[in-house]
Design an enzyme around this catalytic site. Structure first.
Site, mmCIF file in Angstrom:
data_model
loop_
_atom_site.group_PDB
_atom_site.id
_atom_site.type_symbol
_atom_site.label_atom_id
_atom_site.label_comp_id
_atom_site.label_asym_id
_atom_site.label_seq_id
_atom_site.Cartn_x
_atom_site.Cartn_y
_atom_site.Cartn_z
ATOM 1 N N MET A 1 43.042 -6.438 -7.155
ATOM 2 C CA MET A 1 41.902 -7.202 -6.669
ATOM 3 C C MET A 1 41.071 -6.395 -5.684
ATOM 4 S SD MET A 1 43.558 -10.950 -6.232
ATOM 5 C CE MET A 1 44.291 -10.511 -4.706
ATOM 6 N N CYS B 1 40.301 -12.624 -2.187
ATOM 7 C CA CYS B 1 40.875 -13.945 -1.924
ATOM 8 C C CYS B 1 40.118 -14.645 -0.806
ATOM 9 C CB CYS B 1 42.353 -13.828 -1.540
ATOM 10 S SG CYS B 1 43.419 -13.366 -2.911
ATOM 11 N N THR C 1 51.583 -16.933 -4.455
ATOM 12 C CA THR C 1 50.301 -16.345 -4.840
ATOM 13 C C THR C 1 49.742 -15.549 -3.668
ATOM 14 O OG1 THR C 1 48.811 -18.074 -4.031
ATOM 15 C CG2 THR C 1 49.800 -18.428 -6.206
ATOM 16 N N CYS C 2 48.721 -14.773 -3.951
ATOM 17 C CA CYS C 2 47.960 -14.106 -2.892
ATOM 18 C C CYS C 2 46.612 -14.802 -2.751
ATOM 19 C CB CYS C 2 47.789 -12.617 -3.177
ATOM 20 S SG CYS C 2 46.726 -12.297 -4.592
ATOM 21 N N SER C 3 46.604 -16.075 -3.056
ATOM 22 C CA SER C 3 45.365 -16.846 -3.071
ATOM 23 C C SER C 3 45.279 -17.772 -1.863
ATOM 24 C CB SER C 3 45.312 -17.683 -4.352
ATOM 25 O OG SER C 3 44.180 -18.519 -4.356
#
Length: 152
Positions: free
Chosen positions: A11, A16, A53-55
Site C-alpha cells: 500500500m 489507510c 487488518t491494517c485498515s
C-alpha cells in the site's frame, strides 16, 4: 480483489489514514474478508481465529466482525483480544467493539491496525463442548506444554 501487492510493493504511504479506497471497494473487500474468515472458522479442528487488518475503516473492521457473527454456519462468539491495549473498536451493531483492539495514526502513530478474536463453540443446533469444558481442556493443554500441573 487487488490488494496492491500485485502492483509492486504494498500500500501507498498513509493509504489507510487517508482512505484511499472507494465505498464500493471497501464493500468488496469486506465481503471477501467475511468469506475468508467464515471459511477458516468452518474448518473442523479450528477453535480460534484472529482477524486482523491494517485498515482504519469500520467497513473492513467492526462490520466484518458483525457479518461473521451473523453469517457463519458454526456457533462462533467474539472474544476479547489484547485486553491491555488502550484503544478499542468502534460501537457497531452486531459487534462488541470493546472486545476489539484498534490503532490509528492520530492516537498510535500507525497507519492503522485492527484485531478481533473469534472462538468456535458447538455447531448450531448440535451438541458439543461447553465453554467450561473447552476452558478446562485449554488449561490442561497449557499445563502440559509448560510442564506443570493443571491450574483450575
Amino acid at each position: 480483489v487487488k490488494t496492491g501487492e500485485e502492483e509492486g510493493g504494498g500500500m501507498a504511504e498513509n493509504e489507510c489514514v487517508e482512505g484511499g479506497a472507494s465505498k464500493e471497494e471497501l464493500k468488496a473487500f469486506a465481503s471477501e474478508q467475511t468469506k475468508i474468515v467464515c471459511a477458516a472458522l468452518s474448518l473442523p479442528k479450528v477453535e480460534v481465529v484472529v482477524y486482523s487488518t491494517c485498515s482504519v475503516h469500520k467497513e473492513e473492521n467492526e462490520e466484518v466482525v458483525a457479518a461473521v457473527l451473523r453469517t457463519c454456519k458454526r456457533r462462533v462468539r467474539q472474544a476479547t483480544v489484547l485486553p491491555d491495549w488502550p484503544h478499542r473498536g468502534l460501537p457497531t451493531e452486531g459487534c462488541d467493539g470493546r472486545k476489539c483492539a484498534r490503532a490509528s495514526h492520530d492516537k498510535d502513530s500507525t497507519n492503522g491496525f485492527f484485531v478481533a478474536r473469534f472462538e468456535v463453540g458447538p455447531a448450531k443446533g448440535g451438541a458439543g463442548k461447553t465453554k467450561d469444558k473447552v476452558d478446562s481442556e485449554g488449561a490442561k493443554k497449557r499445563a502440559r506444554e509448560e510442564g506443570g500441573e493443571e491450574r483450575a
